[in-house]
Motif scaffolding. Structure first.
Motif, PDB file in Angstrom:
ATOM      1  N   ASN A 249      -3.139   4.894  -2.934  1.00  0.00           N
ATOM      2  CA  ASN A 249      -4.251   5.773  -2.577  1.00  0.00           C
ATOM      3  C   ASN A 249      -3.720   7.200  -2.439  1.00  0.00           C
ATOM      4  O   ASN A 249      -2.568   7.397  -2.032  1.00  0.00           O
ATOM      5  CB  ASN A 249      -4.894   5.355  -1.254  1.00  0.00           C
ATOM      6  CG  ASN A 249      -5.708   4.078  -1.386  1.00  0.00           C
ATOM      7  OD1 ASN A 249      -5.550   3.338  -2.350  1.00  0.00           O
ATOM      8  ND2 ASN A 249      -6.558   3.809  -0.411  1.00  0.00           N
TER       9      ASN A 249
ATOM     10  N   GLU B  77      -8.929  -3.735  -3.209  1.00  0.00           N
ATOM     11  CA  GLU B  77      -8.932  -2.960  -1.981  1.00  0.00           C
ATOM     12  C   GLU B  77     -10.362  -2.801  -1.483  1.00  0.00           C
ATOM     13  O   GLU B  77     -11.300  -2.592  -2.267  1.00  0.00           O
ATOM     14  CB  GLU B  77      -8.311  -1.588  -2.190  1.00  0.00           C
ATOM     15  CG  GLU B  77      -8.291  -0.748  -0.907  1.00  0.00           C
ATOM     16  CD  GLU B  77      -7.593   0.581  -1.071  1.00  0.00           C
ATOM     17  OE1 GLU B  77      -7.133   1.115  -0.057  1.00  0.00           O
ATOM     18  OE2 GLU B  77      -7.503   1.078  -2.211  1.00  0.00           O
TER      19      GLU B  77
ATOM     20  N   LYS C  53       0.852  -1.184   0.000  1.00  0.00           N
ATOM     21  CA  LYS C  53       0.000   0.000   0.000  1.00  0.00           C
ATOM     22  C   LYS C  53       0.891   1.238   0.000  1.00  0.00           C
ATOM     23  O   LYS C  53       1.777   1.376   0.848  1.00  0.00           O
ATOM     24  CB  LYS C  53      -0.908   0.011   1.233  1.00  0.00           C
ATOM     25  CG  LYS C  53      -1.543   1.352   1.577  1.00  0.00           C
ATOM     26  CD  LYS C  53      -2.425   1.881   0.451  1.00  0.00           C
ATOM     27  CE  LYS C  53      -3.559   0.948   0.143  1.00  0.00           C
ATOM     28  NZ  LYS C  53      -4.329   1.408  -1.049  1.00  0.00           N
TER      29      LYS C  53
END
Length: 297
Positions: free
Chosen positions: A283, A226, A150
């Motif tokens: 993200n 996700e 991530k």
């Protein structure tokens, strides 16, 4: 004496080990007992299989220190029961169900193999009883550690991130329906952001409690995605990935020989990969910016 014939009882008992292949260091001694149904006298038998004996059928022999040769009388029928003793190898299915057979010693002192059916002897062309065993490679686990990462990119420093912008979930589904509860869930926690000014960023690995387990060879596919959160200003990765794991029986042991994940455009090889080569899911967090000169009431 003239009416007696010497017979090796072990010659009437065989073992088959069903297996595609066996490990290089495989060596298993199988044990069984052959019992005279009238006298209850038992004889211990053994047979050893090595790595090259996959799918072979071998004769039992007398166990160490045991004589399985007996004297039988012409004109007589003898019945026996053979029982295998289960071993401790969890990869082997043992044939522990007792098997019966009979030997008819004819007047000419020849011996006929068969079985008793309600007390009547019936010849059997098989000529022996065969105990069937099966070798199945043990279950293996494919670790998900360091396979998925991530990356969080933020326009504010770590201390200004809302709590929900510091933890992320990744789901892996064995089925295609990603709206159901994931079969496996990984968690990535951001404990700091790097950089002296915007944009700040940090990359960490998703941690999973369990790996993928396999107890047979074959190819399995998974959906990876996700689990979208609800933090305002967070742009989540909505890509649905397909992970493919191929398991093969290699010399009697299950091994993962292929492991890939793809978004349909690019593919990442998950075998023997470190963090830098893992699938990266990014993200972006954008905090709301107040105008420099807010309007006056």
């Amino acid at each position: 004496e003239k009416n007696e014939v010497e017979v090796d009882l072990a010659s009437y008992v065989k073992k088959t080990l069903t297996a595609t292949s066996l490990p290089e260091d495989f060596s298993e001694t199988f044990n069984a007992t052959i019992k005279n149904d009238t006298t209850n006298e038992g004889k211990a038998l053994k047979v050893t299989f090595g790595k090259d004996d996959a799918g072979q059928t071998k004769n039992f022999t007398a166990a160490d220190g045991v004589t399985t040769t007996v004297s039988l009388t012409a004109g007589t029928i003898y019945s026996y029961t053979v029982t295998e003793t289960a071993g401790t190898n969890n990869s082997i299915t043992y044939g522990t169900i007792p098997q019966d057979f009979a030997l008819k010693v004819n007047d000419d002192r020849s011996v006929t193999f068969g079985k008793l059916n309600e007390g009547t002897f019936e010849a059997d062309s098989a000529g022996c009883v065969t105990i069937e065993n099966k070798y199945t490679p043990g279950e293996i686990t494919f670790s998900l550690a360091n396979k998925f990462q991530k990356t969080l990119v933020s326009n504010v420093a770590f201390t200004d991130l809302p709590a929900g912008a510091k933890e992320f979930k990744l789901g892996i589904w064995e089925a295609d329906n990603t709206t159901e509860t994931p079969s496996y869930t990984g968690t990535a926690t951001i404990n700091e952001l790097e950089g002296s000014s915007s944009p700040y960023s940090k990359t960490v690995s998703f941690a999973f409690t369990d790996g993928l387990t396999f107890d047979e060879d074959g190819t399995k596919t998974y959906k990876v995605k996700e689990i979208t959160g609800s933090v305002p200003g967070m742009k989540y990765d909505t890509t649905e990935y397909t992970m493919t794991i191929k398991v093969e029986n290699v010399a009697g042991e299950l091994k993962v020989t292929e492991a890939t994940v793809t978004d349909g455009t690019s593919t990442v090889n998950l075998l023997n990969k470190e963090d830098v080569d893992s699938l990266e899911i990014t993200n972006t967090y954008t905090a709301a910016e107040l105008p420099l000169n807010p309007p006056k009431d």
